[in-house]
Write a protein that holds these residues in place. Structure first.
Motif, PDB file in Angstrom:
ATOM      1  N   SER A  81      -5.290   0.922  -5.065  1.00 34.43           N
ATOM      2  CA  SER A  81      -4.264   0.094  -4.411  1.00 34.43           C
ATOM      3  C   SER A  81      -4.909  -1.007  -3.582  1.00 34.43           C
ATOM      4  CB  SER A  81      -3.361   0.961  -3.535  1.00 34.43           C
ATOM      5  OG  SER A  81      -2.662   1.896  -4.327  1.00 34.43           O
ATOM      6  N   VAL A  82      -5.936  -0.660  -2.815  1.00 37.51           N
ATOM      7  CA  VAL A  82      -6.639  -1.673  -2.018  1.00 37.51           C
ATOM      8  C   VAL A  82      -7.277  -2.701  -2.951  1.00 37.51           C
ATOM      9  CG1 VAL A  82      -8.552  -2.086  -0.414  1.00 37.51           C
ATOM     10  CG2 VAL A  82      -6.983  -0.178  -0.015  1.00 37.51           C
ATOM     11  N   LEU A 118      -0.829  -4.648   3.824  1.00 36.00           N
ATOM     12  CA  LEU A 118      -2.040  -4.036   4.373  1.00 36.00           C
ATOM     13  C   LEU A 118      -2.762  -5.078   5.215  1.00 36.00           C
ATOM     14  CD1 LEU A 118      -4.291  -1.810   4.416  1.00 36.00           C
ATOM     15  CD2 LEU A 118      -5.227  -2.950   2.374  1.00 36.00           C
ATOM     16  N   TRP A 162      -9.138  -4.444   5.245  1.00 37.13           N
ATOM     17  CA  TRP A 162      -9.725  -3.662   4.161  1.00 37.13           C
ATOM     18  C   TRP A 162     -11.229  -3.480   4.354  1.00 37.13           C
ATOM     19  CZ3 TRP A 162     -13.372  -6.723   2.038  1.00 37.13           C
ATOM     20  CH2 TRP A 162     -13.165  -8.111   2.072  1.00 37.13           C
ATOM     21  N   LEU A 200       0.805  -1.218   0.000  1.00 37.18           N
ATOM     22  CA  LEU A 200       0.000   0.000   0.000  1.00 37.18           C
ATOM     23  C   LEU A 200       0.842   1.273   0.000  1.00 37.18           C
ATOM     24  CD1 LEU A 200      -2.846   1.237   0.079  1.00 37.18           C
ATOM     25  CD2 LEU A 200      -2.646   1.232   2.568  1.00 37.18           C
TER      26      LEU A 200
END
Length: 150
Positions: A123-124, A74, A77, A7
């Protein structure tokens, strides 16, 4: 297969700097439960060091590890999507140091800076696509092993 997206390195420097103004350094000891499936997803983390296992409760006594995360990954989410509840549980597999972000503050920053919001969501999404591919591969592997046993 998509490559694993990190991320913070996926964000251009100006957006990364803005996001990092909201970061808080935290740590978790080995075996600490970070969150549980079904709990309120109101934050996320970027792992600085250590390892985290994502797990799913399959019976009242059995959990299955569905992914392992490490430095730069990450963690979390579900804060981005309603109903804002964790889909999995997470436990520190080793001592973990991480940057913690408050979801409401990050979403507010994204509204102020739509370019940052777009890069963050993309990006996620890339991270989710990669994890979905990895999970699919594990399922196919388990299925093929199970067929050989039968």
């Amino acid at each position: 297969m998509t490559k694993a997206t990190k991320l913070l390195t996926a964000l251009p420097p100006p957006q990364r700097q803005r996001l990092m103004t909201l970061a808080r350094e935290v740590s978790f000891p080995e075996d600490a439960r970070i969150f549980e499936a079904g709990g309120t997803a109101d934050r996320f983390w970027v792992i600085r060091s250590g390892a985290v296992s994502l797990d799913q409760q399959v019976t009242s006594v059995q959990r299955v590890t569905v992914a392992s995360l490490g430095s730069g990954d990450l963690l979390g989410w579900s804060w981005l999507f309603p109903p804002h509840q964790w889909d999995f549980g997470a436990v520190a597999f080793s001592p973990v140091r991480a940057y913690e972000f408050d979801a409401a503050a990050v979403l507010g920053l994204c509204e102020e800076d739509p370019a940052l919001g777009m890069v963050l969501v993309r990006s996620v999404a890339e991270i989710l696509a990669h994890r979905l591919e990895m999970t699919r591969g594990k399922l196919m592997e388990q299925y093929s092993m199970r067929r050989r046993v039968l």
